[in-house]
Design a protein around this motif. Sequence first.
Motif, short mmCIF file in Angstrom:
data_model
loop_
_atom_site.label_atom_id
_atom_site.label_comp_id
_atom_site.label_asym_id
_atom_site.label_seq_id
_atom_site.Cartn_x
_atom_site.Cartn_y
_atom_site.Cartn_z
N MET A 30 0.83 -1.20 0.00
CA MET A 30 0.00 0.00 0.00
C MET A 30 0.87 1.25 0.00
SD MET A 30 -1.54 2.67 1.87
CE MET A 30 -0.99 2.34 3.50
N THR A 31 0.43 2.27 -0.77
CA THR A 31 1.10 3.56 -0.84
C THR A 31 0.05 4.66 -0.72
OG1 THR A 31 2.75 2.68 -2.35
CG2 THR A 31 2.54 5.06 -2.27
N THR A 32 0.33 5.68 0.08
CA THR A 32 -0.52 6.86 0.14
C THR A 32 -0.04 7.81 -0.95
OG1 THR A 32 -0.91 6.61 2.50
CG2 THR A 32 -1.29 8.81 1.56
N LEU A 33 -0.94 8.18 -1.86
CA LEU A 33 -0.58 9.05 -2.98
C LEU A 33 -0.74 10.52 -2.66
CD1 LEU A 33 -2.24 6.99 -5.85
CD2 LEU A 33 0.17 7.00 -5.15
N THR A 34 -1.75 10.86 -1.87
CA THR A 34 -1.95 12.25 -1.46
C THR A 34 -2.77 12.27 -0.19
OG1 THR A 34 -2.61 14.47 -2.20
CG2 THR A 34 -4.06 12.67 -2.82
N THR A 35 -2.63 13.33 0.56
CA THR A 35 -3.38 13.51 1.80
C THR A 35 -3.77 14.97 1.91
OG1 THR A 35 -3.37 13.08 4.18
CG2 THR A 35 -1.31 13.86 3.20
N GLY A 36 -4.78 15.25 2.67
CA GLY A 36 -5.23 16.63 2.81
C GLY A 36 -6.38 16.75 3.77
N GLN A 37 -7.24 17.69 3.51
CA GLN A 37 -8.37 17.93 4.40
C GLN A 37 -9.25 16.68 4.50
OE1 GLN A 37 -10.34 21.32 2.75
NE2 GLN A 37 -11.02 20.27 0.94
N PRO A 38 -10.08 16.57 5.52
CA PRO A 38 -10.91 15.38 5.70
C PRO A 38 -12.01 15.26 4.65
CG PRO A 38 -11.48 17.04 7.33
CD PRO A 38 -10.28 17.56 6.58
N TYR A 39 -12.68 14.14 4.69
CA TYR A 39 -13.86 13.83 3.89
C TYR A 39 -13.56 13.49 2.43
CZ TYR A 39 -15.96 15.84 8.04
OH TYR A 39 -16.28 16.11 9.34
N PHE A 40 -12.41 12.85 2.18
CA PHE A 40 -12.20 12.27 0.85
C PHE A 40 -13.29 11.23 0.66
CE2 PHE A 40 -7.50 13.02 -0.38
CZ PHE A 40 -7.50 14.27 0.17
#
Length: 73
Positions: A30-40
């Motif tokens: 598993m890889t995280t591609l992007t992260t940011g504000q909640p509620y994806f």
Amino acid sequence: MDDEFVYWTVQQNSQGQGEVRRAHIGTGDMTTLTTGQPYFFEIAIDCGSIYWTINNREADEEAMVFTMPKPSN
């Protein structure tokens, strides 16, 4: 899902941020591609891009659509 990876969103991680993740089919790496504000929320992919929405369904706001180039590997 494409020929090599499964893609998904995380509504909120342990730090309260949303994430777009992918894992290689067959290995599960598993890889995280992007992260940011909640509620994806929802996710879609095509041959060159990844699209996802940020949608706080409890707030009186419209969903926003974001995009990023699909990594080549």
